[in-house]
Design a protein around this motif. Structure first.
Motif, short mmCIF file in Angstrom:
data_model
loop_
_atom_site.label_atom_id
_atom_site.label_comp_id
_atom_site.label_asym_id
_atom_site.label_seq_id
_atom_site.Cartn_x
_atom_site.Cartn_y
_atom_site.Cartn_z
N PHE A 1 0.85 -1.20 0.00
CA PHE A 1 0.00 0.00 0.00
C PHE A 1 0.89 1.25 0.00
N ARG A 2 1.90 1.22 0.85
CA ARG A 2 2.82 2.34 0.96
C ARG A 2 3.56 2.55 -0.38
N VAL A 3 4.03 1.45 -0.98
CA VAL A 3 4.73 1.56 -2.26
C VAL A 3 3.79 2.17 -3.31
N ALA A 4 2.53 1.72 -3.29
CA ALA A 4 1.56 2.24 -4.28
C ALA A 4 1.37 3.74 -4.09
N ALA A 5 1.28 4.17 -2.83
CA ALA A 5 1.07 5.60 -2.55
C ALA A 5 2.29 6.40 -3.01
N ILE A 6 3.48 5.86 -2.77
CA ILE A 6 4.71 6.56 -3.20
C ILE A 6 4.73 6.68 -4.73
N LEU A 7 4.41 5.57 -5.41
CA LEU A 7 4.43 5.59 -6.88
C LEU A 7 3.41 6.56 -7.45
N GLN A 8 2.25 6.64 -6.80
CA GLN A 8 1.24 7.57 -7.27
C GLN A 8 1.76 9.01 -7.15
N GLY A 9 2.51 9.27 -6.08
CA GLY A 9 3.12 10.59 -5.90
C GLY A 9 4.10 10.89 -7.03
N VAL A 10 4.90 9.91 -7.39
CA VAL A 10 5.87 10.09 -8.47
C VAL A 10 5.13 10.39 -9.79
N TYR A 11 4.05 9.64 -9.98
CA TYR A 11 3.28 9.81 -11.21
C TYR A 11 2.68 11.22 -11.29
N LYS A 12 2.11 11.66 -10.17
CA LYS A 12 1.50 13.00 -10.16
C LYS A 12 2.57 14.06 -10.48
N ARG A 13 3.76 13.87 -9.90
CA ARG A 13 4.82 14.84 -10.17
C ARG A 13 5.24 14.81 -11.64
N SER A 14 5.17 13.61 -12.25
CA SER A 14 5.52 13.54 -13.68
C SER A 14 4.49 14.30 -14.52
N LEU A 15 3.22 14.28 -14.07
CA LEU A 15 2.18 14.99 -14.83
C LEU A 15 2.33 16.50 -14.71
N THR A 16 2.80 16.91 -13.52
CA THR A 16 2.94 18.36 -13.33
C THR A 16 4.33 18.84 -13.74
N GLY A 17 5.10 17.93 -14.34
CA GLY A 17 6.40 18.33 -14.86
C GLY A 17 7.51 18.36 -13.84
N GLN A 18 7.22 17.94 -12.59
CA GLN A 18 8.26 17.98 -11.56
C GLN A 18 9.18 16.77 -11.64
#
Ligand code: FAD
Length: 703
Positions: free
Chosen positions: A194-211
């Motif tokens: 669950f924790r890994v999934a939450a971390i990956l989702q954070g990475v994904y969101k940052r990729s969408l916002t260009g970070q």
């Protein structure tokens, strides 16, 4: 901190070490974790290092918040987990120093000994529930070797590498720490993923916002979903454990109650490691009639498979996409060239690659090989999903060492072969260094009734002398084909079903003669082909007979059940691929002023194909499930039914695709023509439709 020299293992499969050394490394890893968790917080003055108590609840809350902040779409498994965790928190939690990211590559090992000399990367350390660390240390056990953010070791045959299973790691930990047990370890695995999934989702969101911009950041969204599914799979297993422990829970066993209704996860777990409890799958005590199918028992989509099998599914799909489908034209051209009777070297290269990824011998059912000595220990139902993927390319089954007739022959050797026969033939077949064929059908008699077979196997001194005329012996022309499983009569005067025997014949035995390759719609299917063979006074040692004289039918029954369902699983995959090709084609071709896809007849054809594929797949999966739960004998009507349903379904779907392609569909530029002729052949091979229909009717009238 101080400087420590030593080794850091970045690859958790520990290449270059012996199995004992690998085991030593993993045991040292758990031992040092125990040392950390034993540290006396008060004596060290670390009482304020983190908040005491309720660690898991706080962590779930924290990662839920993080996930919500980076949510880009709803991930169903995350929603279920967020709802589930607060109701399933551990009853008792110890407090210890928690490392927070305890993984093999965060440890420095002694240069020569399996001994940890330093633990790195303490930035997430705090006070908390130590079992979270233990679960983190086992994440790699459930991830494939090419997982982008953390290399995994989820491969068949882990125990032969010497690496303890996650279950063993938890066992070692609880022994050293003196804990009664760690029965709720799956809850901790659920939390870790669950924790890994939450971390990956954070990475994904940052990729969408260009970070965060990299290809892996973009794919993080997809990985987040996969990790959430894995977490949910562990949560369902934990839920089932709790349910079983409740008064009336296990005994009720009807799949109703607060926990999920099926123990599929438990049995899968039991099969992963070497310490599979004997009797975990009580085949011998299975009731003789099919039980009602519960919704969860029949896993109708790969997403419902246990994590280990989902990973194999994913790896297979990727393998086809990356390595096989782009090379298919090359292989087709080779088959049409003058060098066609020599196997293309690419096939051996791909076999090696597949083997390294653990995509090897997946076909051997756990029932035949309960200790996973030869295969991956999959159920027929699990394999059905994987085999369907292999069906997408006619070259795939061989690449994964899962092709007929080798699979049937290997299963026969596992079930009925003597140790000597296994040594001589089974092991090279399992290694993929040789191939084999199966010679039953004869030109002179109607072979759909195998009691007609006339070939003779006569005992003379300490040898059997074989004489017979066979044809349609698939694979016999391949230069790598070294073994023929031959069916003939040892005693023509015995009762009808006791006359036949099966015997192992080395293809280079004097007297084995190839007459010609036969063709299917003009194609000779090189390099294996379908051979017409003559056996003239072929002398083989007495110990080559399988099981015993007169037991040929018994072996044939064991051989044909799984073989038939494998063909059907692959036909579903072929039909899927044909439909996929058709959809792409009709979107890109324009006729009479509009794309073909806008023609009503094309839409109707697509719909018909989808409907028929789904129907056939469900029947295949049901059959596989019955074979797993009540055995091949009780599943005989379904086995016969799918053998009729699947080739015809595939033929219709492929035919519609060919029609939509226009003339190109018939050419060698696409896989459709080969698909069609193979599906057509399967209305005959392994028994014609009429014979299977007659069997279905007979069983139906007996009901
Ligand atoms: C591509 C391909 C690969 C093959 N590979 C192998 C192999 O590796 N090894 C091997 O031993 N064999 C192989 N075979 C042979 C296959 O198993 C036989 O063709 C099949 O069992 C039928 O036997 P037959 O051809 O002798 O047909 P026959 O027994 O002569 O039957 C002819 C037809 O009679 C009809 N019929 C038969 N029984 C009934 C019934 N009870 N009711 C109504 N109608 C009936 C059916 O329409 C049937 O097709 C292969 C065949 C093909 C096409």
């Amino acid at each position: 901190m101080e400087y420590r020299a030593g080794r850091v293992f970045l690859d958790p499969s520990l290449p270059g070490l012996t199995p004992e050394q690998r085991r030593g490394v993993y045991e040292a890893m758990t031992a040092v974790l125990c040392q950390i968790h034993r540290a006396d917080i008060t004596a060290l003055g670390l009482q304020d290092y983190g908040k005491p108590g309720e660690y898991v609840a706080r962590q779930v809350h924290r990662w839920t918040r993080q996930y919500r902040a980076s949510e880009t779409r709803s991930i169903p498994a995350m929603e279920r987990l967020i709802h589930w965790f607060p109701q399933h928190l551990p009853q008792t939690q110890r407090t210890a120093i928690v490392h927070g990211d305890f993984r093999l590559d965060n440890l420095v090992f002694h240069a020569d000994k399996p001994e940890v000399v330093a633990v790195l990367d303490w930035e997430l350390s705090t006070l908390g529930d130590p079992l979270c660390d233990l679960a983190t240390s086992c994440l790699a056990h459930f991830l494939p070797p090419d997982f982008p953010i953390l290399r995994g070791i989820c491969v068949p045959g882990l125990s032969s590498l010497g690496i303890p299973s996650a279950e063993e790691v938890f066992g070692q930990y609880s022994r050293v720490m003196g804990l009664p047990d760690t029965a709720n370890w799956q809850l901790y695995m659920a939390f870790s993923f669950f924790r890994v999934a939450a971390i990956l989702q954070g990475v994904y969101k940052r990729s969408l916002t260009g970070q965060a911009s990299s290809a892996s950041a973009e794919s993080a969204g997809q990985l987040a979903e996969q990790m959430a599914d894995l977490a949910w799979d562990f949560a369902t297993k934990e839920g089932f454990r709790v349910f079983k422990a409740m008064p009336g829970g296990a005994g009720a066993g009807q799949g109703r109650g607060p926990g999920p209704p099926q123990s599929r996860g438990l049995s899968t777990w039991a099969r992963c490691g070497p310490s599979r409890p004997t009797g975990a799958r009580p085949f011998s005590s299975i009731p003789p009639s099919p039980p009602p199918l519960s919704e969860a028992a029949l896993i109708v989509s790969p997403a419902g498979l246990p994590p280990r099998v989902q990973n194999l599914h994913l790896l297979l799909e990727r393998f086809l996409q990356d390595h096989l489908l782009p090379q298919e034209q090359l292989l087709r051209d080779h088959q049409a060239s003058s060098r066609c009777w020599s196997p293309h070297p690419l096939i051996e290269e791909l076999k090696e690659k597949a083997r390294q990824q653990g995509l090897w011998n997946l076909f051997i059912p756990v029932e035949t090989d309960p200790d996973c000595r030869f295969g991956a220990g999959l159920t027929n139902l699990e394999y059905a999903h994987l085999c369907e993927v292999m069906g997408r390319s006619v070259y795939a089954p061989e690449v994964f060492n899962c092709s007929a007739p080798d699979t049937g022959n290997m299963e026969v050797l596992i079930r009925y072969g003597s140790p000597q026969q296994q040594e001589e033939w089974l092991h090279p077949l399992l290694d993929g260094t040789i191939r084999s064929c199966f010679a039953m059908t004869e030109p002179k008699v109607a072979s759909s009734d195998a009691t007609n077979i006339e070939a003779s196997i006569r005992l003379e001194d300490d040898s059997y002398i074989i004489n017979g005329h066979k044809w349609w012996t698939s694979g016999a022309l391949d230069p790598r084909c070294k073994l023929c499983v031959f069916m003939g009569k040892t005693d023509p005067s015995a009762p009808r079903h006791r006359q036949q025997s099966m015997i192992l014949v080395a293809m280079d035995t004097p007297g084995v003669k190839v007459i010609r390759p036969l063709s299917v719609y003009g194609a000779e299917d090189p390099p294996g082909g379908h051979a017409e063979l003559l056996f003239e006074d072929v002398r083989v040692p007495r110990h080559s007979l399988l099981l015993g004289p007169g037991r040929g039918f018994e072996i044939a029954q064991g051989r044909l059940g799984p073989g038939r369902i494998h063909h059907c699983m692959r036909l579903v995959g072929q039909a899927e691929r044909a439909l996929e090709l058709m959809k792409d084609r009709v979107k890109s071709r324009v006729a009479f002023g509009k794309p073909l896809v806008e023609q009503g007849t094309i839409l109707a054809d697509i719909a018909r194909s989808r409907i028929e594929i789904e129907q056939a797949r469900l029947l295949v999966l049901k059959t596989a499930h019955l074979m797993d739960t009540v055995g091949n004998k009780v599943a005989a009507p379904e086995i016969a039914m799918i053998k009729v349903v699947c080739p015809s379904m595939a033929l219709r779907v492929i035919d519609r695709a060919i029609q939509a392609f226009g003339a190109a569909g018939l050419s060698n530029d696409f896989p459709l023509a080969a698909f069609y002729s193979w599906a057509r052949a399967l209305r005959l091979a392994d028994g014609p439709d009429e014979v299977h229909r007659a069997a279905v009717a007979k069983m139906e009238l007996r009901r």
